[in-house]
Design an enzyme around this catalytic site. Structure first.
Site, short mmCIF file in Angstrom:
data_model
loop_
_atom_site.label_atom_id
_atom_site.label_comp_id
_atom_site.label_asym_id
_atom_site.label_seq_id
_atom_site.Cartn_x
_atom_site.Cartn_y
_atom_site.Cartn_z
N GLY A 255 -0.14 0.91 1.91
CA GLY A 255 -1.36 1.71 2.03
C GLY A 255 -1.29 2.92 1.12
O GLY A 255 -0.64 2.90 0.07
N SER A 256 -1.95 3.97 1.52
CA SER A 256 -2.08 5.15 0.67
C SER A 256 -0.80 5.98 0.65
O SER A 256 -0.01 5.96 1.60
CB SER A 256 -3.24 6.03 1.15
OG SER A 256 -2.89 6.70 2.34
N THR A 257 -0.62 6.71 -0.44
CA THR A 257 0.55 7.58 -0.57
C THR A 257 0.53 8.68 0.48
O THR A 257 1.58 9.03 1.04
CB THR A 257 0.58 8.19 -1.98
OG1 THR A 257 0.76 7.13 -2.93
CG2 THR A 257 1.73 9.18 -2.12
N GLY A 260 1.78 7.24 3.65
CA GLY A 260 3.20 6.95 3.49
C GLY A 260 4.07 8.18 3.67
O GLY A 260 5.11 8.14 4.33
N GLU A 277 4.97 0.65 0.34
CA GLU A 277 4.33 0.21 -0.90
C GLU A 277 3.00 0.94 -0.97
O GLU A 277 2.08 0.65 -0.19
CB GLU A 277 4.15 -1.31 -0.90
CG GLU A 277 3.87 -1.89 -2.27
CD GLU A 277 2.39 -2.00 -2.57
OE1 GLU A 277 1.89 -1.11 -3.30
OE2 GLU A 277 1.74 -2.93 -2.08
N CYS A 310 -3.86 -2.07 -5.78
CA CYS A 310 -2.99 -0.93 -6.05
C CYS A 310 -2.35 -1.02 -7.43
O CYS A 310 -2.03 0.00 -8.04
CB CYS A 310 -1.93 -0.79 -4.98
SG CYS A 310 -0.94 -2.28 -4.73
#
Length: 513
Positions: A255-257, A260, A277, A310
């Site tokens: 998903g999104s940084t 994360g 990831e 991504c």
């Protein structure tokens, strides 16, 4: 996907209605297909039409607690982690069951993800069904689970050390909406083959592909109760329990940084293992000796599935000698990229996943325009769509020029059909610009010289890279990012090994005499 009775291509409205009739709305918890304890449900919307497809069980904290407890009990009290024959048989059963449901699964993906049906023939469905379970299943037999080290004894005795690979424990698998079944299978396959138990939390925008897997596991496999749990919820607070509960040993998140980083902070207290990831802003580098015929297809590739990938090379760095012509050619091509109903086999660009995502993409384009960028084509919602798509979340394919690499549109992940074109002067300049990013997920280079392309590839700080159209995708190929693009790898031996712990056992043997 089938044609409508009149022989015309069916619409997302018709496909969605059929998918809704066959969808699984229940969760899988502790071996049972169940509704939420509270009876609550949430709507599953069609991105193509904006209408409700149907509803799915909405788990609360008690449901998530039950799922985590079941996964913990199945790992600690059962033989899943040690019985390789059982794991292999169960994964083979699951592969057979998914293959048998391929047609319905394809319909569900087009309906709830909004992905063009053509993409289900590649990374959305057919590619992961080919090897995402089969590859880790083969590793059950071929992986080096133990190795022996000799030497290092005291007083002449023999010291035998055995290095043992063991399952980590309970894995929380949190998956995104853009390629849901692909990511789910590439998490479930190695996690289960390695002997772990799993709590799967799919994205609330795309729950039905995951709940279908839950039904197949319950009805078509011998996977023991609690080994796989599928929990659907629109609540971030409920999902967040996976990050804070100490009974969860490893977080496997795509998903999104931003999320994360939050998960890393949440998992710190329990020293939770992390596979993350995350996002990307990958660069495609067009060197001065590139084949001009390859430039436009690379640019158009950014638009596939409305740019919701991504690893999309949404920054194109083009040698200054080719730049002006490339801008003209890409602009022309983007005017004719097929945008429309994802159920239509001719569509390349369908909707983005939600109204909120549509607004985020449009806001990023508007911000670039305010900063002085030139939008050579697109720049707003897609127009000219048929009436049944009027409520869908479509963005016109958009080309952005007139910015340097420091611009937000060149630095931030947009997750829409938007490409930024940036000129460069020489190879060193291209490498500098490509690496000038907080991300490092993927990239590409075009050159008539394979050696020159490989030289560029080795200088880019990214986890995956393509030279002259080379494709890095595959269950046997590790995928993941440098820098803010993540921690760890999905797929390959590296991806399998991250679901394992390492134990060294030393045994002292007295030598004769």
């Amino acid at each position: 996907m089938s044609d409508a009775p009149t022989g015309r291509t069916e619409t997302s409205v018709e496909l969605g209605a059929r998918a809704a009739q066959r969808a699984e709305r229940r969760m899988l918890i502790d071996g049972e297909l169940v509704d939420a304890g509270s009876g609550a449900r949430f709507d599953n919307l069609s991105p193509a039409t904006g209408t409700v497809l149907g509803a799915t069980a909405a788990a609360d904290e008690r449901d998530m607690e039950r799922a985590i407890s079941a996964a913990r009990r199945a790992f600690d009290g059962g033989d899943w982690s040690t019985n390789r024959d059982l794991r292999k048989r169960c994964l083979e059963q699951l592969q057979t069951a998914i293959d048998a449901d391929r047609v319905d699964l394809r319909d569900e993906l087009v309906a709830e993800v909004g992905c063009p049906v053509m993409t289900t023939e590649t990374a959305q469905l057919d590619w992961p069904l080919a090897d995402s379970l089969r590859y880790p299943t083969r590793l059950i037999d071929t992986f080096e689970w133990e190795r022996v080290l000799d030497g290092g004894g005291l007083f002449g005795d023999r010291n035998v050390r055995t290095v043992v690979k063991e399952a980590v424990g309970v894995v929380a698998a949190v998956t995104p909406s853009n390629f849901p079944i692909e990511v789910i299978l590439n998490k479930l396959g190695p996690a289960l083959a390695a002997g772990n138990t799993v709590v799967l939390k799919p994205d609330p925008h795309t729950p039905w592909n995951a709940t279908r897997l839950g039904r197949l596991i319950a009805e078509k496999t011998d996977i023991p109760a609690g080994v796989v749990n599928v929990v659907t919820t629109p609540s971030n607070d409920v999902a967040g329990l996976l990050g804070t509960d100490p009974r969860v040993d490893l977080m496997s998140f795509t998903g999104s940084t931003a999320v994360g980083k939050l998960l890393m902070r949440q998992g710190a207290d329990s020293m939770k293992r992390m596979f993350l990831e995350l996002g990307g802003k990958s660069a495609a580098i067009v060197l001065d000796d590139a084949n001009p015929a390859a430039i436009v297809p690379t640019a158009v590739g950014v638009c596939v599935h409305a740019g919701q990938a991504c690893a999309a090379t949404s920054r194109m760095l083009i040698h200054r000698s080719l730049y002006e012509q490339a801008v003209a050619d890409i602009t022309m091509a983007y005017q004719y990229v097929p945008v429309g109903d994802p159920a239509d086999p001719a569509t390349l660009v369908g909707p983005v996943i939600s109204a909120a995502q549509q607004q985020r993409v449009l806001a990023a384009i508007d911000g670039a325009r305010r900063d002085g960028a030139e939008i050579t084509v697109g720049g707003g919602p897609a127009d000219g769509l048929p009436e049944h798509l009027a409520g869908g979340y479509f963005v016109a394919p958009t080309v952005v020029t007139g910015v340097d690499n420091s611009a937000p549109i060149a630095q931030q992940e947009v997750f829409g059909p938007v490409v930024v074109l940036i000129p460069f002067d020489d190879d060193d300049d291209a490498v500098r610009i490509a690496n000038d990013s907080s991300f490092g997920l993927a990239g590409a280079v075009m050159s008539r010289s394979a050696d020159r392309g490989m030289s560029i590839a080795r200088r880019i700080r990214a986890g995956s890279f393509g030279v002259n159209g080379g494709m890095f995708y595959g269950a046997d190929a590790p995928f993941g990012g440098y820098k803010s693009s993540g921690v760890g790898r999905q797929c390959g031996i590296e991806g399998f090994a991250q679901y394992l712990e390492t134990k060294t056992i030393a045994r002292r043997e007295r030598r004769p005499g």
